[in-house]
Design a protein around this motif. Sequence first.
Motif, PDB file in Angstrom:
ATOM      1  N   GLU A   1       0.830  -1.206   0.000  1.00 38.44           N
ATOM      2  CA  GLU A   1       0.000   0.000   0.000  1.00 38.44           C
ATOM      3  C   GLU A   1       0.866   1.258   0.000  1.00 38.44           C
ATOM      4  O   GLU A   1       1.925   1.306   0.620  1.00 38.44           O
ATOM      5  N   VAL A   2       0.390   2.281  -0.686  1.00 39.18           N
ATOM      6  CA  VAL A   2       1.065   3.575  -0.733  1.00 39.18           C
ATOM      7  C   VAL A   2       0.341   4.517   0.222  1.00 39.18           C
ATOM      8  O   VAL A   2      -0.884   4.621   0.206  1.00 39.18           O
ATOM      9  N   LEU A   3       1.122   5.200   1.065  1.00 40.97           N
ATOM     10  CA  LEU A   3       0.592   6.107   2.074  1.00 40.97           C
ATOM     11  C   LEU A   3       1.182   7.492   1.874  1.00 40.97           C
ATOM     12  O   LEU A   3       2.370   7.636   1.567  1.00 40.97           O
ATOM     13  N   ILE A   4       0.368   8.493   2.058  1.00 45.12           N
ATOM     14  CA  ILE A   4       0.820   9.880   1.970  1.00 45.12           C
ATOM     15  C   ILE A   4       0.667  10.494   3.354  1.00 45.12           C
ATOM     16  O   ILE A   4      -0.417  10.465   3.936  1.00 45.12           O
TER      17      ILE A   4
ATOM     18  N   PHE B   1      13.118  21.456  10.379  1.00 47.86           N
ATOM     19  CA  PHE B   1      13.541  20.480   9.371  1.00 47.86           C
ATOM     20  C   PHE B   1      14.073  19.168   9.956  1.00 47.86           C
ATOM     21  O   PHE B   1      14.337  18.239   9.205  1.00 47.86           O
ATOM     22  N   THR B   2      14.222  19.052  11.270  1.00 51.23           N
ATOM     23  CA  THR B   2      14.651  17.768  11.828  1.00 51.23           C
ATOM     24  C   THR B   2      13.571  16.709  11.620  1.00 51.23           C
ATOM     25  O   THR B   2      13.880  15.520  11.514  1.00 51.23           O
ATOM     26  N   SER B   3      12.323  17.137  11.535  1.00 50.12           N
ATOM     27  CA  SER B   3      11.229  16.187  11.327  1.00 50.12           C
ATOM     28  C   SER B   3      11.304  15.536   9.946  1.00 50.12           C
ATOM     29  O   SER B   3      10.840  14.409   9.768  1.00 50.12           O
ATOM     30  N   VAL B   4      11.896  16.214   8.987  1.00 46.64           N
ATOM     31  CA  VAL B   4      12.043  15.644   7.640  1.00 46.64           C
ATOM     32  C   VAL B   4      12.992  14.450   7.698  1.00 46.64           C
ATOM     33  O   VAL B   4      12.677  13.362   7.205  1.00 46.64           O
TER      34      VAL B   4
ATOM     35  N   MET C   1       9.095   6.963  -1.280  1.00 46.76           N
ATOM     36  CA  MET C   1       8.937   7.191  -2.713  1.00 46.76           C
ATOM     37  C   MET C   1       9.088   8.658  -3.098  1.00 46.76           C
ATOM     38  O   MET C   1       9.509   8.968  -4.208  1.00 46.76           O
ATOM     39  N   ASN C   2       8.710   9.560  -2.184  1.00 45.33           N
ATOM     40  CA  ASN C   2       8.791  10.984  -2.469  1.00 45.33           C
ATOM     41  C   ASN C   2       8.790  11.751  -1.161  1.00 45.33           C
ATOM     42  O   ASN C   2       8.192  11.324  -0.184  1.00 45.33           O
ATOM     43  N   SER C   3       9.453  12.886  -1.166  1.00 43.66           N
ATOM     44  CA  SER C   3       9.517  13.751   0.002  1.00 43.66           C
ATOM     45  C   SER C   3       9.614  15.176  -0.517  1.00 43.66           C
ATOM     46  O   SER C   3      10.550  15.516  -1.229  1.00 43.66           O
ATOM     47  N   LEU C   4       8.608  15.994  -0.202  1.00 39.47           N
ATOM     48  CA  LEU C   4       8.627  17.349  -0.743  1.00 39.47           C
ATOM     49  C   LEU C   4       7.929  18.353   0.167  1.00 39.47           C
ATOM     50  O   LEU C   4       7.074  18.000   0.968  1.00 39.47           O
TER      51      LEU C   4
ATOM     52  N   ALA D   1       4.948  25.765   5.677  1.00 39.01           N
ATOM     53  CA  ALA D   1       5.028  25.155   7.005  1.00 39.01           C
ATOM     54  C   ALA D   1       4.916  23.634   7.012  1.00 39.01           C
ATOM     55  O   ALA D   1       5.168  23.010   8.028  1.00 39.01           O
ATOM     56  N   ASP D   2       4.562  23.037   5.896  1.00 37.95           N
ATOM     57  CA  ASP D   2       4.241  21.614   5.893  1.00 37.95           C
ATOM     58  C   ASP D   2       5.080  20.819   4.899  1.00 37.95           C
ATOM     59  O   ASP D   2       5.552  21.345   3.902  1.00 37.95           O
ATOM     60  N   TRP D   3       5.228  19.531   5.194  1.00 37.99           N
ATOM     61  CA  TRP D   3       5.998  18.612   4.374  1.00 37.99           C
ATOM     62  C   TRP D   3       5.135  17.399   4.055  1.00 37.99           C
ATOM     63  O   TRP D   3       4.312  16.983   4.869  1.00 37.99           O
ATOM     64  N   THR D   4       5.343  16.808   2.897  1.00 36.79           N
ATOM     65  CA  THR D   4       4.604  15.623   2.483  1.00 36.79           C
ATOM     66  C   THR D   4       5.602  14.526   2.128  1.00 36.79           C
ATOM     67  O   THR D   4       6.583  14.793   1.430  1.00 36.79           O
TER      68      THR D   4
END
Length: 74
Positions: A29-32, A40-43, A58-61, A66-69
């Motif tokens: 399964e793919v999760l977003i 930025f330590t949370s990244v 698979m991706n980080s952007l 204020a938010d990251w996916t």
Amino acid sequence: MKRYDLRHLKENFAGRMSEIIKNEAVNGEVLIFLFEIGDFTSVQQSADLVKELGCELMNSLKFNEADWTIVVKK
């Protein structure tokens, strides 16, 4: 594919993200995940957690100011 908004957890999102990956997601399964960046330590924390759980990042952007996916495949 499921999307999880963890922004309300602020910097404490990792526990919930781990719980979702381990207990709610099925293999393949793919999760977003959407979470707040902070300093930025949370990244890096999210990338490390995905690797630790044996999943594929698979991706980080950056979603906005204020938010990251991240997109994860279990």
